[in-house]
Scaffold this motif. Structure first.
Motif, PDB file in Angstrom:
ATOM      1  N   ARG A   3      19.526  72.006   6.290  1.00 28.90           N
ATOM      2  CA  ARG A   3      20.357  72.498   7.398  1.00 28.90           C
ATOM      3  C   ARG A   3      21.639  73.132   6.875  1.00 28.90           C
ATOM      4  O   ARG A   3      22.053  74.190   7.360  1.00 28.90           O
ATOM      5  CB  ARG A   3      20.651  71.373   8.379  1.00 28.90           C
ATOM      6  CG  ARG A   3      19.404  70.971   9.164  1.00 28.90           C
ATOM      7  CD  ARG A   3      19.632  69.902  10.174  1.00 28.90           C
ATOM      8  NE  ARG A   3      20.702  70.251  11.079  1.00 28.90           N
ATOM      9  CZ  ARG A   3      21.478  69.352  11.677  1.00 28.90           C
ATOM     10  NH1 ARG A   3      21.284  68.068  11.470  1.00 28.90           N
ATOM     11  NH2 ARG A   3      22.411  69.737  12.496  1.00 28.90           N
ATOM     12  N   PRO A  63      20.362  70.935  16.571  1.00 33.65           N
ATOM     13  CA  PRO A  63      18.903  71.110  16.495  1.00 33.65           C
ATOM     14  C   PRO A  63      18.150  70.642  17.734  1.00 33.65           C
ATOM     15  O   PRO A  63      16.975  70.952  17.893  1.00 33.65           O
ATOM     16  CB  PRO A  63      18.500  70.279  15.267  1.00 33.65           C
ATOM     17  CG  PRO A  63      19.647  69.416  14.954  1.00 33.65           C
ATOM     18  CD  PRO A  63      20.867  70.033  15.560  1.00 33.65           C
ATOM     19  N   CYS A 118      21.646  76.826  16.681  1.00 38.01           N
ATOM     20  CA  CYS A 118      20.476  75.945  16.646  1.00 38.01           C
ATOM     21  C   CYS A 118      20.498  75.039  15.417  1.00 38.01           C
ATOM     22  O   CYS A 118      19.984  73.921  15.462  1.00 38.01           O
ATOM     23  CB  CYS A 118      19.191  76.767  16.670  1.00 38.01           C
ATOM     24  SG  CYS A 118      18.852  77.504  18.268  1.00 38.01           S
ATOM     25  N   ASP A 119      21.092  75.513  14.328  1.00 41.63           N
ATOM     26  CA  ASP A 119      21.216  74.686  13.139  1.00 41.63           C
ATOM     27  C   ASP A 119      22.236  73.569  13.360  1.00 41.63           C
ATOM     28  O   ASP A 119      22.033  72.436  12.936  1.00 41.63           O
ATOM     29  CB  ASP A 119      21.619  75.544  11.941  1.00 41.63           C
ATOM     30  CG  ASP A 119      21.582  74.765  10.641  1.00 41.63           C
ATOM     31  OD1 ASP A 119      20.558  74.118  10.373  1.00 41.63           O
ATOM     32  OD2 ASP A 119      22.579  74.808   9.902  1.00 41.63           O
ATOM     33  N   ALA A 122      20.717  76.455   5.175  1.00 41.94           N
ATOM     34  CA  ALA A 122      20.425  77.489   6.175  1.00 41.94           C
ATOM     35  C   ALA A 122      21.716  77.986   6.816  1.00 41.94           C
ATOM     36  O   ALA A 122      21.900  79.199   6.993  1.00 41.94           O
ATOM     37  CB  ALA A 122      19.481  76.950   7.236  1.00 41.94           C
ATOM     38  N   ALA A 123      22.612  77.064   7.147  1.00 43.48           N
ATOM     39  CA  ALA A 123      23.888  77.457   7.750  1.00 43.48           C
ATOM     40  C   ALA A 123      24.687  78.325   6.790  1.00 43.48           C
ATOM     41  O   ALA A 123      25.254  79.349   7.192  1.00 43.48           O
ATOM     42  CB  ALA A 123      24.688  76.224   8.151  1.00 43.48           C
TER      43      ALA A 123
END
Length: 124
Positions: free
Chosen positions: A13, A58, A54-55, A16-17
């Motif tokens: 997470r 979630p 969304c990250d 990805a962020a």
């Protein structure tokens, strides 16, 4: 690895962020340098912001996937990703079509001007 309630590890997470935040900053840099027009970057920026939201939360994709009747959130995310890519392709196709028309019109104008110039040189 530690897992949150979404099933994704905290490392994934955060990675990805970081990736999408860097991508968003790069998009803003391209726009500020004039290398990318704002109207073509808006869809990418909205996509990055949506992914970052969304990250950070979630539960959002899980909630939407349940509300829309998807069995797993991954199916929902895949369908949304395909729809976004189609929207980007359509947007770029529209831009290319406009540019092709503009180039054709400019080529015709140049041809007419060259003909007028040749005709003017012949009369002199």
């Amino acid at each position: 690895m530690e897992r949150g309630h979404s099933g994704l590890s905290v490392f994934i997470r955060i990675s990805a962020a970081a990736f999408f935040l860097i991508f968003l900053i790069y998009l803003l840099w391209l726009v500020s340098k004039g290398k990318l027009q704002l109207k073509y970057s808006l869809l990418w920026m909205v996509l990055c912001i949506a992914i970052l939201i969304c990250d950070a939360f979630p539960v959002i994709p899980f909630w939407f996937s349940r509300m829309l009747g998807f069995i797993t959130p991954s199916n929902f995310i895949l369908i949304v990703a395909i729809a976004v890519l189609f929207a980007i392709c359509l947007s770029l196709s529209i831009a290319v079509s406009r540019l092709v028309t503009a180039v054709k019109n400019l080529a015709q104008r140049v041809a007419l001007l060259e003909k007028e110039l040749k005709d003017a040189e012949k009369t002199d």
